[in-house]
Structure formats: structure tokens, C-alpha cells
Design a protein around this motif. Structure first.
Motif, PDB file in Angstrom:
ATOM      1  N   ALA A   1      31.374  44.676  47.080  1.00  0.00           N
ATOM      2  CA  ALA A   1      32.725  44.892  47.610  1.00  0.00           C
ATOM      3  C   ALA A   1      33.417  45.995  46.823  1.00  0.00           C
ATOM      4  O   ALA A   1      33.013  46.355  45.718  1.00  0.00           O
ATOM      5  N   LEU A   2      34.477  46.485  47.418  1.00  0.00           N
ATOM      6  CA  LEU A   2      35.299  47.535  46.838  1.00  0.00           C
ATOM      7  C   LEU A   2      36.322  46.932  45.886  1.00  0.00           C
ATOM      8  O   LEU A   2      36.935  45.905  46.193  1.00  0.00           O
ATOM      9  N   ILE A   3      36.521  47.575  44.748  1.00  0.00           N
ATOM     10  CA  ILE A   3      37.576  47.171  43.818  1.00  0.00           C
ATOM     11  C   ILE A   3      38.863  47.862  44.272  1.00  0.00           C
ATOM     12  O   ILE A   3      38.898  49.081  44.438  1.00  0.00           O
ATOM     13  N   SER A   4      39.900  47.079  44.493  1.00  0.00           N
ATOM     14  CA  SER A   4      41.180  47.628  44.945  1.00  0.00           C
ATOM     15  C   SER A   4      42.307  46.911  44.211  1.00  0.00           C
ATOM     16  O   SER A   4      42.089  45.900  43.558  1.00  0.00           O
ATOM     17  N   TYR A   5      43.509  47.460  44.337  1.00  0.00           N
ATOM     18  CA  TYR A   5      44.672  46.836  43.722  1.00  0.00           C
ATOM     19  C   TYR A   5      45.553  46.258  44.816  1.00  0.00           C
ATOM     20  O   TYR A   5      45.838  46.915  45.813  1.00  0.00           O
TER      21      TYR A   5
ATOM     22  N   PHE B   1      43.926  43.200  40.557  1.00  0.00           N
ATOM     23  CA  PHE B   1      42.793  43.912  41.123  1.00  0.00           C
ATOM     24  C   PHE B   1      41.943  42.917  41.893  1.00  0.00           C
ATOM     25  O   PHE B   1      41.787  41.763  41.493  1.00  0.00           O
ATOM     26  N   LEU B   2      41.384  43.386  43.000  1.00  0.00           N
ATOM     27  CA  LEU B   2      40.563  42.534  43.853  1.00  0.00           C
ATOM     28  C   LEU B   2      39.152  43.092  43.958  1.00  0.00           C
ATOM     29  O   LEU B   2      38.940  44.299  43.924  1.00  0.00           O
ATOM     30  N   HIS B   3      38.196  42.186  44.113  1.00  0.00           N
ATOM     31  CA  HIS B   3      36.808  42.527  44.456  1.00  0.00           C
ATOM     32  C   HIS B   3      36.625  42.020  45.871  1.00  0.00           C
ATOM     33  O   HIS B   3      36.421  40.839  46.099  1.00  0.00           O
ATOM     34  N   GLY B   4      36.804  42.930  46.834  1.00  0.00           N
ATOM     35  CA  GLY B   4      36.868  42.492  48.234  1.00  0.00           C
ATOM     36  C   GLY B   4      38.160  41.733  48.431  1.00  0.00           C
ATOM     37  O   GLY B   4      39.244  42.272  48.211  1.00  0.00           O
ATOM     38  N   GLU B   5      38.054  40.461  48.783  1.00  0.00           N
ATOM     39  CA  GLU B   5      39.246  39.624  48.983  1.00  0.00           C
ATOM     40  C   GLU B   5      39.489  38.669  47.821  1.00  0.00           C
ATOM     41  O   GLU B   5      40.434  37.888  47.846  1.00  0.00           O
ATOM     42  N   ASN B   6      38.651  38.730  46.810  1.00  0.00           N
ATOM     43  CA  ASN B   6      38.755  37.812  45.672  1.00  0.00           C
ATOM     44  C   ASN B   6      39.400  38.492  44.470  1.00  0.00           C
ATOM     45  O   ASN B   6      39.171  39.680  44.223  1.00  0.00           O
ATOM     46  N   ALA B   7      40.168  37.729  43.713  1.00  0.00           N
ATOM     47  CA  ALA B   7      40.760  38.255  42.482  1.00  0.00           C
ATOM     48  C   ALA B   7      39.645  38.639  41.521  1.00  0.00           C
ATOM     49  O   ALA B   7      38.633  37.946  41.418  1.00  0.00           O
ATOM     50  N   LEU B   8      39.807  39.755  40.863  1.00  0.00           N
ATOM     51  CA  LEU B   8      38.806  40.235  39.909  1.00  0.00           C
ATOM     52  C   LEU B   8      39.162  39.698  38.534  1.00  0.00           C
ATOM     53  O   LEU B   8      40.218  40.000  37.992  1.00  0.00           O
ATOM     54  N   TRP B   9      38.293  38.878  37.994  1.00  0.00           N
ATOM     55  CA  TRP B   9      38.501  38.375  36.646  1.00  0.00           C
ATOM     56  C   TRP B   9      37.152  38.205  35.974  1.00  0.00           C
ATOM     57  O   TRP B   9      36.120  38.074  36.632  1.00  0.00           O
ATOM     58  N   ARG B  10      37.156  38.263  34.672  1.00  0.00           N
ATOM     59  CA  ARG B  10      35.930  38.299  33.876  1.00  0.00           C
ATOM     60  C   ARG B  10      34.980  37.141  34.220  1.00  0.00           C
ATOM     61  O   ARG B  10      33.786  37.345  34.386  1.00  0.00           O
ATOM     62  N   GLY B  11      35.480  35.943  34.352  1.00  0.00           N
ATOM     63  CA  GLY B  11      34.628  34.792  34.622  1.00  0.00           C
ATOM     64  C   GLY B  11      33.966  34.824  35.989  1.00  0.00           C
ATOM     65  O   GLY B  11      32.878  34.292  36.179  1.00  0.00           O
ATOM     66  N   TRP B  12      34.604  35.459  36.975  1.00  0.00           N
ATOM     67  CA  TRP B  12      34.056  35.504  38.328  1.00  0.00           C
ATOM     68  C   TRP B  12      32.967  36.544  38.472  1.00  0.00           C
ATOM     69  O   TRP B  12      32.124  36.468  39.353  1.00  0.00           O
TER      70      TRP B  12
END
Length: 141
Positions: free
Chosen positions: A95-99, A106-117
Motif C-alpha cells: 500500500a501507499l504511505i499517505s498522510y 500517516f497511513l499504510h493504505g487505510e490502516n494507521a502506520l505504527w511500528r508494531g503493525w
């Protein structure tokens, strides 16, 4: 503490410019939420350039992408606009990283981007240089 830094995509030259101190310096300024100044200096080659206000106002040439403060499994910095493959719970996602201004995250696709994910993650490319990766299902195999 995360460094706030950016990279710039130049749509005319089809080139990404990064900030690599102390030899290369990329200065980015915003005003009213819009890119207002871009300046690049390379101390080794003596090359430097600045974006003209007209180029920035039209939003056709320069595109700023912010470092999200995380690195992938190969220790590569992750920027807004990157195409990231991650494997949370052993499922591959590209997925695309977006804000998102709505979530201030920041999102990875539709999911929140965080270190654990992120799980095992890898930057495959970015939206400007490798847009075809967003449709590449064979990368998942």
C-alpha cells in the motif's frame, strides 16, 4: 525524537532529491499548508538550485514528501509517497504511505502506520518512480 525532514520529487526532471547532511542540504518551507520554498545545495559539487514561486504555486513541478519517522526491515527510511510491503500477522500488504489530516496520522493504505503493525516491512519504491507497484499482485507471491 524524530527528525522532521522531507524529500522533493521534481516532476519535470523526474528526479527525487533527498537531504543528506553535511554535504547536501535540502531546505523546504511551507506557508498556509502549501509548499512555499525549496532550495537545494550540494557542497561537494557546488550545485545549487531554488524553486521559483510560480512553480510552487501551480503545484505541478515539486512535490514534498515527509519522512514518517520509521524505517523498514532493511533500515531504509519510510517517506510519505512510498509503496510499502508489510507482513503483519504473516499476511502481505502492499500500500501507499499517505498522510491523513482527518486522523493526523500517516497511513499504510487505510490502516494507521505504527511500528508494531509494520511487522517485516520493505519499501518497494515510491508513487512517482514506481506507480506500477500498487497494482503488482505478483510481488505478493
Amino acid at each position: 525524537m524524530n527528525n522532521i525532514k522531507f524529500r522533493i520529487w521534481d516532476a519535470y526532471l523526474k528526479r527525487m532529491t533527498y537531504d543528506y547532511p553535511p554535504h547536501q542540504k535540502l531546505t523546504v518551507a511551507f506557508c498556509g499548508g502549501k509548499l512555499s520554498q525549496v532550495r537545494y545545495d550540494d557542497n561537494d559539487s557546488g550545485c545549487s538550485w531554488s524553486a521559483m514561486p510560480d512553480d510552487l504555486e501551480r503545484g505541478e513541478r515539486f512535490f514534498a514528501q515527509q519522512y514518517v519517522g520509521l524505517r523498514d526491515s532493511a533500515d531504509q527510511e519510510i517517506y510519505e509517497g512510498d509503496i510499502l510491503m508489510s507482513t503483519p500477522a504473516d499476511e502481505k500488504h502492499i500500500a501507499l504511505i499517505s498522510y491523513s489530516e482527518e486522523f493526523a496520522a500517516f497511513l499504510h493504505g487505510e490502516n494507521a502506520l505504527w511500528r508494531g503493525w509494520l511487522g517485516k516491512s520493505l519499501v518497494l519504491g515510491n508513487i512517482f518512480e514506481n506507480p506500477e507497484l500498487l497494482n503488482a499482485k505478483d510481488v505478493l507471491n
